[in-house]
Design a protein around this motif. Structure first.
Motif, PDB file in Angstrom:
ATOM      1  N   GLN A 268       0.802  -1.218   0.050  1.00 10.85           N
ATOM      2  CA  GLN A 268      -0.082  -0.162  -0.045  1.00 10.85           C
ATOM      3  C   GLN A 268       0.783   1.029   0.002  1.00 10.85           C
ATOM      4  O   GLN A 268       1.938   1.212   0.876  1.00 10.85           O
ATOM      5  N   VAL A 269       0.671   2.247  -0.783  1.00  6.24           N
ATOM      6  CA  VAL A 269       1.567   3.264  -0.931  1.00  6.24           C
ATOM      7  C   VAL A 269       1.914   4.075   0.009  1.00  6.24           C
ATOM      8  O   VAL A 269       2.988   4.286   0.382  1.00  6.24           O
ATOM      9  N   THR A 270       0.812   4.198   1.031  1.00  8.06           N
ATOM     10  CA  THR A 270       1.170   4.938   2.328  1.00  8.06           C
ATOM     11  C   THR A 270       1.263   4.010   3.417  1.00  8.06           C
ATOM     12  O   THR A 270       0.816   4.682   4.502  1.00  8.06           O
ATOM     13  N   GLY A 271       1.628   2.806   3.339  1.00  9.48           N
ATOM     14  CA  GLY A 271       1.244   1.918   4.276  1.00  9.48           C
ATOM     15  C   GLY A 271       2.674   1.759   5.266  1.00  9.48           C
ATOM     16  O   GLY A 271       3.456   2.667   5.270  1.00  9.48           O
ATOM     17  N   ASN A 272       2.298   1.156   6.277  1.00 10.62           N
ATOM     18  CA  ASN A 272       3.048   1.108   7.442  1.00 10.62           C
ATOM     19  C   ASN A 272       4.623   0.307   6.918  1.00 10.62           C
ATOM     20  O   ASN A 272       4.651  -0.945   6.732  1.00 10.62           O
TER      21      ASN A 272
ATOM     22  N   GLN B 294       8.008   8.512   8.115  1.00  9.61           N
ATOM     23  CA  GLN B 294       7.611   7.662   9.245  1.00  9.61           C
ATOM     24  C   GLN B 294       9.142   7.321  10.043  1.00  9.61           C
ATOM     25  O   GLN B 294       9.044   7.242  11.376  1.00  9.61           O
ATOM     26  N   GLU B 295      10.182   7.312   9.359  1.00 11.25           N
ATOM     27  CA  GLU B 295      11.331   6.947  10.036  1.00 11.25           C
ATOM     28  C   GLU B 295      11.653   8.213  10.935  1.00 11.25           C
ATOM     29  O   GLU B 295      11.942   8.267  12.101  1.00 11.25           O
ATOM     30  N   ASP B 296      11.454   9.478  10.379  1.00  8.49           N
ATOM     31  CA  ASP B 296      11.636  10.866  11.212  1.00  8.49           C
ATOM     32  C   ASP B 296      10.733  10.721  12.286  1.00  8.49           C
ATOM     33  O   ASP B 296      10.957  11.343  13.418  1.00  8.49           O
ATOM     34  N   ALA B 297       9.455  10.607  12.240  1.00 10.76           N
ATOM     35  CA  ALA B 297       8.574  10.649  13.205  1.00 10.76           C
ATOM     36  C   ALA B 297       8.842   9.623  14.313  1.00 10.76           C
ATOM     37  O   ALA B 297       8.619   9.886  15.484  1.00 10.76           O
ATOM     38  N   VAL B 298       9.196   8.291  14.026  1.00 10.94           N
ATOM     39  CA  VAL B 298       9.846   7.602  15.117  1.00 10.94           C
ATOM     40  C   VAL B 298      10.748   7.946  15.895  1.00 10.94           C
ATOM     41  O   VAL B 298      11.090   7.870  17.144  1.00 10.94           O
ATOM     42  N   ALA B 299      11.745   8.554  15.293  1.00  9.99           N
ATOM     43  CA  ALA B 299      13.230   9.246  16.002  1.00  9.99           C
ATOM     44  C   ALA B 299      12.494  10.286  16.882  1.00  9.99           C
ATOM     45  O   ALA B 299      12.896  10.455  18.003  1.00  9.99           O
ATOM     46  N   LEU B 300      11.493  11.126  16.462  1.00 10.14           N
ATOM     47  CA  LEU B 300      10.878  12.069  17.212  1.00 10.14           C
ATOM     48  C   LEU B 300      10.419  11.526  18.559  1.00 10.14           C
ATOM     49  O   LEU B 300      10.443  11.942  19.587  1.00 10.14           O
ATOM     50  N   ALA B 301       9.322  10.471  18.344  1.00 16.02           N
ATOM     51  CA  ALA B 301       8.692   9.977  19.265  1.00 16.02           C
ATOM     52  C   ALA B 301       9.579   9.297  20.321  1.00 16.02           C
ATOM     53  O   ALA B 301       9.296   9.327  21.393  1.00 16.02           O
ATOM     54  N   ARG B 302      10.537   8.788  19.759  1.00 13.63           N
ATOM     55  CA  ARG B 302      11.627   8.185  20.832  1.00 13.63           C
ATOM     56  C   ARG B 302      12.170   9.158  21.912  1.00 13.63           C
ATOM     57  O   ARG B 302      12.443   8.788  22.763  1.00 13.63           O
ATOM     58  N   ASN B 303      12.143  10.312  21.286  1.00 11.20           N
ATOM     59  CA  ASN B 303      12.870  11.486  22.096  1.00 11.20           C
ATOM     60  C   ASN B 303      12.053  12.433  22.718  1.00 11.20           C
ATOM     61  O   ASN B 303      12.606  13.417  23.177  1.00 11.20           O
TER      62      ASN B 303
ATOM     63  N   GLY C 200      -6.434  11.939   7.973  1.00 12.67           N
ATOM     64  CA  GLY C 200      -7.788  11.288   7.837  1.00 12.67           C
ATOM     65  C   GLY C 200      -7.671   9.828   6.607  1.00 12.67           C
ATOM     66  O   GLY C 200      -8.572   9.400   6.420  1.00 12.67           O
ATOM     67  N   GLY C 201      -6.371   9.966   6.302  1.00 13.70           N
ATOM     68  CA  GLY C 201      -6.037   8.827   5.403  1.00 13.70           C
ATOM     69  C   GLY C 201      -5.135   7.794   5.961  1.00 13.70           C
ATOM     70  O   GLY C 201      -4.862   7.814   7.004  1.00 13.70           O
ATOM     71  N   GLY C 202      -4.931   7.131   5.115  1.00 14.83           N
ATOM     72  CA  GLY C 202      -3.940   5.687   5.407  1.00 14.83           C
ATOM     73  C   GLY C 202      -2.367   6.303   5.829  1.00 14.83           C
ATOM     74  O   GLY C 202      -1.830   5.534   6.644  1.00 14.83           O
ATOM     75  N   ALA C 203      -2.099   7.142   5.407  1.00 15.90           N
ATOM     76  CA  ALA C 203      -0.621   7.946   6.018  1.00 15.90           C
ATOM     77  C   ALA C 203      -0.661   8.264   7.347  1.00 15.90           C
ATOM     78  O   ALA C 203       0.315   7.886   7.818  1.00 15.90           O
ATOM     79  N   SER C 204      -1.792   8.959   7.736  1.00 19.02           N
ATOM     80  CA  SER C 204      -1.883   9.182   9.097  1.00 19.02           C
ATOM     81  C   SER C 204      -1.747   7.735  10.202  1.00 19.02           C
ATOM     82  O   SER C 204      -1.040   7.928  11.084  1.00 19.02           O
ATOM     83  N   ASP C 205      -2.647   7.110   9.534  1.00 16.18           N
ATOM     84  CA  ASP C 205      -2.655   5.721  10.167  1.00 16.18           C
ATOM     85  C   ASP C 205      -1.448   5.223  10.411  1.00 16.18           C
ATOM     86  O   ASP C 205      -1.169   4.620  11.465  1.00 16.18           O
ATOM     87  N   SER C 206      -0.767   5.069   9.467  1.00 13.05           N
ATOM     88  CA  SER C 206       0.559   4.339   9.506  1.00 13.05           C
ATOM     89  C   SER C 206       1.682   5.076  10.117  1.00 13.05           C
ATOM     90  O   SER C 206       2.250   4.364  10.916  1.00 13.05           O
ATOM     91  N   VAL C 207       1.898   6.561  10.188  1.00 12.95           N
ATOM     92  CA  VAL C 207       2.645   7.149  11.222  1.00 12.95           C
ATOM     93  C   VAL C 207       2.356   6.940  12.573  1.00 12.95           C
ATOM     94  O   VAL C 207       2.991   6.784  13.609  1.00 12.95           O
ATOM     95  N   TYR C 208       0.903   6.721  12.814  1.00 19.17           N
ATOM     96  CA  TYR C 208       0.308   6.536  14.208  1.00 19.17           C
ATOM     97  C   TYR C 208       0.895   5.073  14.757  1.00 19.17           C
ATOM     98  O   TYR C 208       1.327   4.968  15.773  1.00 19.17           O
ATOM     99  N   GLU C 209       0.784   4.407  13.777  1.00 15.68           N
ATOM    100  CA  GLU C 209       1.194   3.022  14.091  1.00 15.68           C
ATOM    101  C   GLU C 209       2.790   2.883  14.500  1.00 15.68           C
ATOM    102  O   GLU C 209       2.867   2.296  15.499  1.00 15.68           O
ATOM    103  N   VAL C 210       3.462   3.342  13.658  1.00 12.21           N
ATOM    104  CA  VAL C 210       5.096   3.124  14.036  1.00 12.21           C
ATOM    105  C   VAL C 210       5.345   4.105  15.223  1.00 12.21           C
ATOM    106  O   VAL C 210       6.299   3.689  15.676  1.00 12.21           O
ATOM    107  N   CYS C 211       4.575   5.260  15.452  1.00  7.19           N
ATOM    108  CA  CYS C 211       5.065   6.015  16.494  1.00  7.19           C
ATOM    109  C   CYS C 211       4.675   5.416  17.928  1.00  7.19           C
ATOM    110  O   CYS C 211       5.314   5.340  18.675  1.00  7.19           O
TER     111      CYS C 211
END
Length: 199
Positions: free
Chosen positions: A81-85, A117-126, A136-147
């Motif tokens: 999926q283009v904007t998947g996890n 997603q990689e940048d968001a995870v780095a921010l979330a860890r710190n 409202g789309g799949g991209a946000s859902d994926s960012v939410y999941e990885v974070c």
């Protein structure tokens, strides 16, 4: 029919690539396995294309879902999926390679989604708290999941009006991340809202 000329095709090139790969693979006799979420538009389109060409389609939400793909000698094309996890996609590919599953792998995920997603995870860890601005789309859902794997203190908002003061109790840092469709000014507005709440 209305005499209006199409000036430019604004379809995302990653979506166009995914559709092209799935259609060609199905025409060539491959079943489709798409890493993504059931009900997502990209997955629905892949299922429709596979069906139109007499092929099967499997939505893979996690590496364990590979067990549902029959080992009956049929050829399988694996796409994402283009904007998947991206973490899930990587885990699925790792399982395919480890178990030597007979699948042809196509890397169809958006490069911007991977970086985001990689940048968001780095921010979330710190950060003590993560605020996700939802597009409202799949991209946000994926960012939410990885974070959420990196930091369980994550909250989805549509904008600064959704912020709650209690989310920041006992914290000293917060990060604001967003889906691919969230404009920079919205991120900045939410960040300012957090500053105002915690001043």
């Amino acid at each position: 029919d209305r005499g209006v000329a199409v000036v430019e095709d604004m379809l995302c090139p990653f979506i166009a690539k995914l559709d092209r790969v799935v259609e060609q693979a199905a025409k060539d006799g491959f079943d489709i396995a798409i890493v993504g979420k059931k009900g997502n538009h990209h997955c629905n389109v892949a299922e429709d294309m596979a069906r139109q060409h007499g092929q099967r389609c499997y939505v893979i939400e996690g590496a364990d879902d590979l067990d549902a793909v029959p080992r009956d000698g049929r050829r399988v094309a694996l796409v994402g999926q283009v904007t998947g996890n991206t973490m899930t996609f990587d885990a699925v590919i790792e399982r395919v390679e480890r178990d030597k599953l007979p699948m042809r792998i196509y890397r169809t995920m958006c490069g911007d989604s991977r970086t985001r997603q990689e940048d968001a995870v780095a921010l979330a860890r710190n950060s003590d708290v993560v605020v996700l601005v939802n597009d409202g789309g799949g991209a946000s859902d994926s960012v939410y999941e990885v974070c959420s794997r990196a930091n369980p203190r994550i909250h989805k908002v549509g904008g600064k009006a959704d912020l709650r003061r209690e989310w920041f109790d006992g914290t000293s840092s917060a990060c604001v991340v967003g889906g691919i469709l969230v404009p920079k000014w919205t991120i900045e507005e939410v960040a300012q809202g957090i500053r105002d709440l915690t001043a």
